[in-house]
Motif scaffolding. Structure first.
Motif, mmCIF file in Angstrom:
data_model
loop_
_atom_site.group_PDB
_atom_site.id
_atom_site.type_symbol
_atom_site.label_atom_id
_atom_site.label_comp_id
_atom_site.label_asym_id
_atom_site.label_seq_id
_atom_site.Cartn_x
_atom_site.Cartn_y
_atom_site.Cartn_z
ATOM 1 N N VAL A 91 102.590 32.267 -37.631
ATOM 2 C CA VAL A 91 102.727 32.444 -39.088
ATOM 3 C C VAL A 91 103.564 31.447 -39.749
ATOM 4 O O VAL A 91 104.698 31.179 -39.660
ATOM 5 C CB VAL A 91 103.233 34.198 -39.392
ATOM 6 C CG1 VAL A 91 103.048 34.281 -41.106
ATOM 7 C CG2 VAL A 91 102.434 35.065 -38.733
ATOM 8 N N PRO A 92 102.706 30.621 -40.662
ATOM 9 C CA PRO A 92 103.551 29.406 -41.508
ATOM 10 C C PRO A 92 104.925 29.744 -41.993
ATOM 11 O O PRO A 92 104.767 31.053 -42.913
ATOM 12 C CB PRO A 92 102.714 28.866 -42.208
ATOM 13 C CG PRO A 92 101.162 29.221 -41.699
ATOM 14 C CD PRO A 92 101.278 30.815 -41.198
ATOM 15 N N GLY A 93 105.836 29.364 -41.722
ATOM 16 C CA GLY A 93 107.113 29.497 -42.172
ATOM 17 C C GLY A 93 107.987 30.592 -41.701
ATOM 18 O O GLY A 93 109.163 30.789 -42.381
ATOM 19 N N TRP A 94 107.406 31.247 -40.614
ATOM 20 C CA TRP A 94 108.121 32.360 -39.936
ATOM 21 C C TRP A 94 108.302 32.096 -38.494
ATOM 22 O O TRP A 94 107.458 31.625 -37.827
ATOM 23 C CB TRP A 94 107.425 33.614 -40.031
ATOM 24 C CG TRP A 94 107.408 34.333 -41.564
ATOM 25 C CD1 TRP A 94 106.814 33.723 -42.721
ATOM 26 C CD2 TRP A 94 108.348 35.298 -42.092
ATOM 27 N NE1 TRP A 94 107.198 34.526 -43.716
ATOM 28 C CE2 TRP A 94 107.948 35.396 -43.411
ATOM 29 C CE3 TRP A 94 109.408 35.976 -41.334
ATOM 30 C CZ2 TRP A 94 108.804 36.372 -44.100
ATOM 31 C CZ3 TRP A 94 110.076 37.055 -42.220
ATOM 32 C CH2 TRP A 94 109.637 37.023 -43.457
ATOM 33 N N GLU A 95 109.466 32.608 -37.938
ATOM 34 C CA GLU A 95 109.738 32.626 -36.463
ATOM 35 C C GLU A 95 109.050 33.998 -35.998
ATOM 36 O O GLU A 95 109.363 35.065 -36.531
ATOM 37 C CB GLU A 95 111.113 32.500 -36.157
ATOM 38 C CG GLU A 95 111.819 31.179 -36.277
ATOM 39 C CD GLU A 95 113.227 31.241 -35.948
ATOM 40 O OE1 GLU A 95 113.857 32.444 -35.656
ATOM 41 O OE2 GLU A 95 113.887 30.210 -36.148
ATOM 42 N N VAL A 96 108.111 33.623 -35.055
ATOM 43 C CA VAL A 96 107.338 35.103 -34.477
ATOM 44 C C VAL A 96 107.342 34.792 -32.973
ATOM 45 O O VAL A 96 107.551 33.629 -32.324
ATOM 46 C CB VAL A 96 106.059 35.173 -35.062
ATOM 47 C CG1 VAL A 96 106.171 35.686 -36.661
ATOM 48 C CG2 VAL A 96 105.043 34.130 -34.840
ATOM 49 N N ALA A 97 107.466 35.750 -32.339
ATOM 50 C CA ALA A 97 107.270 35.936 -30.782
ATOM 51 C C ALA A 97 106.568 36.799 -30.229
ATOM 52 O O ALA A 97 106.270 37.947 -31.121
ATOM 53 C CB ALA A 97 108.912 36.118 -30.374
ATOM 54 N N GLY A 98 105.832 36.667 -29.298
ATOM 55 C CA GLY A 98 105.020 37.488 -28.696
ATOM 56 C C GLY A 98 104.219 37.159 -27.410
ATOM 57 O O GLY A 98 104.902 36.279 -26.558
ATOM 58 N N LYS A 99 103.334 37.710 -26.904
ATOM 59 C CA LYS A 99 102.776 37.598 -25.546
ATOM 60 C C LYS A 99 101.117 38.214 -25.650
ATOM 61 O O LYS A 99 100.931 39.210 -25.985
ATOM 62 C CB LYS A 99 103.202 38.489 -24.492
ATOM 63 C CG LYS A 99 102.937 38.132 -23.099
ATOM 64 C CD LYS A 99 103.269 36.720 -22.669
ATOM 65 C CE LYS A 99 102.481 36.347 -21.482
ATOM 66 N NZ LYS A 99 100.945 36.340 -21.673
ATOM 67 N N THR A 100 100.374 37.379 -25.206
ATOM 68 C CA THR A 100 99.109 37.645 -24.834
ATOM 69 C C THR A 100 98.982 38.343 -23.641
ATOM 70 O O THR A 100 99.677 38.407 -22.815
ATOM 71 C CB THR A 100 98.195 36.167 -24.763
ATOM 72 O OG1 THR A 100 98.821 35.422 -23.541
ATOM 73 C CG2 THR A 100 98.529 35.394 -26.187
ATOM 74 N N GLY A 101 97.662 38.965 -23.394
ATOM 75 C CA GLY A 101 97.224 39.763 -22.477
ATOM 76 C C GLY A 101 95.911 39.649 -22.211
ATOM 77 O O GLY A 101 95.014 39.994 -23.236
#
Length: 747
Positions: free
Chosen positions: A606-616
């Motif tokens: 997301v432009p301008g934001w720090e985001v973290a996650g994981k695919t599956g």
């Protein structure tokens, strides 16, 4: 000179009027009539066969008529007695207006506004004199135009209904019933038989029996209707009807329906709204405006025509009602949170939700703005990126770090009562399970920049032979960091790490975070062979965001009974015990941020934001996941087919990541960007070697060395840095960590 020889005495006044002294002359005696001979008796005529038949018919008809009129008199007397007896047993009107066997549940969003209703909604008693005259006119014009004049039954209406039914090939009692409002009210009251749980398996069975149409039931219904006419006034009968009629969407009575659909009282409805409400009487579920607004408007137009034909609307009012049909309230038209409301109802105690006999208000965690964002995101991606006619499904859950669910989309059709894929679908988790392996490793003291082998691996499984997992790209990268292994979702490093850390430790971490199903016992545990729900997985990731503590996802804040001020119960979810150390959680967050920055989850950025996650992505792409978080919200997305058909060209880093990005872009719109609560290794994430040959990050702070120059060189290469000439050894050695590192580096 008198006439002589006439043979008649002269006519004088005395003779005309009987006056004077002269005596009336006697009339000469009449000659006796000759005696007539006695007539001989007539001969009796012989009757032929036709005469005998006519006579017999006359005798039979006479006997029938004698019986019929006597029976009619007896039947009339018995009917009158039955009506009078029934009328004497009828209670007061006030006790009949609310005949619900169960209570209602009103669900409020986090700001206190209603968004969903369950159970039998009753808006409170309204009388025929209190409601809008337009509503009274609409009901009478639609259901019983002779209501004010008949005695409870309408022979003309019954005859017309029978004629219509027969002309359309139905039975005389099938279809149009010709029932008056009084008879319909008798049916709504079930002829005075209350619902008793010990007599009926369910309320539905009871109501189905009340609606049965047989000759005997019609007779009983007519008697009851006439008894009501004897006991109550027309206005009182209409009051009962207006309060008890079912009008779709769980509403009982016109007051509840007016509030449910239009957000106003039945006292305030306009002609168009009155017509739509009255139109529901024919088929409440089919014509409910929340289900099909255009169908409800078409039916309302018919009612408007009836009102105009019977003089209840003039031409100007008719035109106005047709040109400006009724509009749903904003809450009703949103059709928001159906899956969420169903989940709250299922997760709460039965005696306050599904089986409540009280009117209950439940405050929930739902955020309408976020719910709308999730629904719009799902629709947008399917409309723009999924082929038309696809049967693929998807689900979304958005929650806060403490487990408070802010939005839930259970599928592409997200109405109430639909299969909720967010909470009811058990699916294999695939690589979305891998963060729990790395969480266990970090909690035991490993470091995001420690190395693990990505080389061919075969494990011997008792009873199954060798098991040799592959990477999704069928390549091997040798020694790589834990961070790279997670970012690229590589399978072999995940299996190696799970085996070396210990499956039981991985299982404990996953279960501690809320993955409570039976987890796979073999090494395939590392590749997400176990099943879970989207809600559980999203809640588990919330534990990572909040610093390592488990959460119980919840939607219910508190429950209050109608008329009470204090809640009778509060929330049952929220943050629970700690599962991993906070340092491990912050390091894992940083590793998952790298997944979105330069790993398999890059489409979720997301432009301008720090985001973290994981695919599956599971075997044969039967399930595709993306679960991740910003500083404030955790969002989970699942995509697949209900029948387990493999997806075509879809992985977790594809469409699920797109849905996630579209959801979070809308959720975060207008907010000030916040940094993720993460701890980069030694303060940075992009490694390089400074002129002194020390392995360091972008801030100039050295990373912890593994103590092996070759390993440090591989670490630098993995992050695109120049190869180190020499790496600084650790100042202090940790025997346990060194042992783990030695195992991880072993071939």
């Amino acid at each position: 000179m008198g006439r002589q020889g006439s043979g008649k005495p002269p006519l004088v006044a005395d003779r005309r009027y009987g006056g004077g002294s002269a005596k009336a002359a006697k009339a000469p005696p009449r000659a006796a009539a000759p005696k007539r001979r006695a007539a001989a008796p007539k001969a009796r005529r012989r009757r032929g066969p036709l005469g005998w038949l006519v006579g017999l018919v006359r005798i039979v008809l006479h006997a029938i008529w004698s019986v019929v009129w006597r029976a009619g008199v007896v039947a009339t007397l018995l009917l009158g007695a039955a009506v009078a007896w029934q009328a004497s047993r009828l209670p007061g009107v006030e006790t009949l207006v609310d005949g619900r066997a169960r209570g209602s549940v009103t669900l409020l969003d986090r700001s206190g506004e209603p968004f969903a209703w369950r159970g039998d909604q009753f808006g409170g008693m309204v009388t025929a004199g209190e409601v809008s005259p337009h509503l009274v006119h609409a009901v009478i014009a639609t259901e019983d135009r002779r209501f004010w004049w008949h005695p409870g039954v309408d022979p003309q209406g019954i005859a017309s209904a029978v004629r219509i039914n027969l002309s359309e090939g139905r039975g005389p009692l099938s279809g149009n019933g010709g029932s008056t409002i009084s008879q319909q009210t008798a049916k709504l009251l079930c002829l005075g038989r209350p619902f008793r749980r010990d007599e009926w398996e369910s309320e539905a069975d009871y109501e189905a029996d009340c609606r049965r149409s047989t000759i005997a039931r019609k007779v009983q219904e007519a008697v009851y209707a006439m008894a009501m006419e004897l006991r109550y006034s027309k206005e009182e009968i209409l009051t009962i009807y207006l309060n008890r009629a079912y009008l779709g969407a769980g509403t009982r009575g016109f007051e509840a329906a007016a509030q449910r659909y239009f957000g106003v009282s039945a006292r305030e409805v306009k002609p168009a709204e009155a017509a739509m409400l009255a139109g529901l009487l024919k088929a409440p579920s089919a014509y409910a405006p929340t289900g099909n607004l255009q169908r409800a408007r078409d039916r309302a137009a018919v009612v408007v025509g009836l009102m105009a034909d019977q003089g209840y609307l003039d031409e100007a009012q008719r035109a106005e009602a047709l040109e400006n049909p009724a509009r749903l309230s904003q809450t009703a038209s949103a059709r928001m949170g159906g899956a969420f409301a169903d989940w709250v109802m299922e997760s709460g105690p039965e005696f306050f939700t599904r089986d409540t006999t009280e009117d209950v208000t439940i405050r929930t965690t739902l955020d309408p703005r976020i719910q709308a964002a999730a629904q719009e995101a799902l629709s947008h991606v399917f409309e723009t990126q999924v082929r038309a006619g696809s049967k693929a499904e998807a689900a979304i859950v958005v929650m806060s770090a403490d487990g408070a669910v802010r939005a839930m989309v259970g599928g592409r059709q997200s109405g109430a009562g639909q299969f909720n894929r967010a909470t009811q679908a058990l699916r294999q988790t695939g690589s979305s399970f891998k963060p729990f392996i790395y969480a266990a490793a970090l909690d035991l003291g490993l470091h995001p920049m420690d190395l693990v082998d990505d080389t061919p691996l075969c494990l011997s499984i008792v009873g199954s032979g060798d098991w040799c997992p592959d990477n999704y790209d069928d390549t091997f990268k040798g020694r790589i960091t834990l961070t790279q292994a997670l970012a690229e979702s590589r399978n072999i490093p995940a299996v190696r790490l799970s085996e070396q850390v210990g499956r039981e430790n991985v299982r404990n971490v996953a279960q501690g975070f809320g993955i409570g199903r039976d987890l796979a016992a073999g090494p395939a545990l590392a590749l997400g062979a176990s099943e879970s729900t989207l809600l559980e997985m999203t809640g588990a990731y919330a534990g990572i965001l909040n610093g390592g503590s488990a959460v119980v996802p919840y939607g219910l804040i508190d429950v209050t009974l109608q008329g009470e001020l204090e809640p009778v119960m509060g929330a049952g979810g929220g943050i629970r015990e700690r599962v991993i150390q906070e340092t491990a959680a912050r390091e894992l967050t940083w590793m998952m941020w790298r997944v979105t920055e330069d790993g398999t989850g890059s489409r979720a950025r997301v432009p301008g934001w720090e985001v973290a996650g994981k695919t599956g992505t599971t075997q044969a792409a039967r399930d595709a996941w993306f679960i991740g978080f910003s500083a404030d919200y955790v969002t989970g997305v699942w995509m697949g087919y209900d029948d387990n058909t493999p997806l075509s060209g879809v992985t977790g880093g594809g469409l699920p990541a797109d849905i996630w990005r579209e959801t979070m872009t809308r959720v975060l719109a207008g907010e000030v960007p916040k940094p993720l609560p993460m701890a980069p290794p030694a303060g940075g994430g992009t490694s390089f070697v400074d002129p002194n040959g020390v392995l360091a990050d972008g801030s100039g702070e050295p990373f912890r060395s593994t103590g092996d120059p070759a390993t440090d060189a591989a670490l630098a290469e993995a992050f695109g840095a120049p190869q180190a000439a020499a790496a600084q050894p650790q100042a202090e050695s940790d025997p346990v960590l060194d042992a783990l590192l030695s195992i991880l580096g072993a071939q």
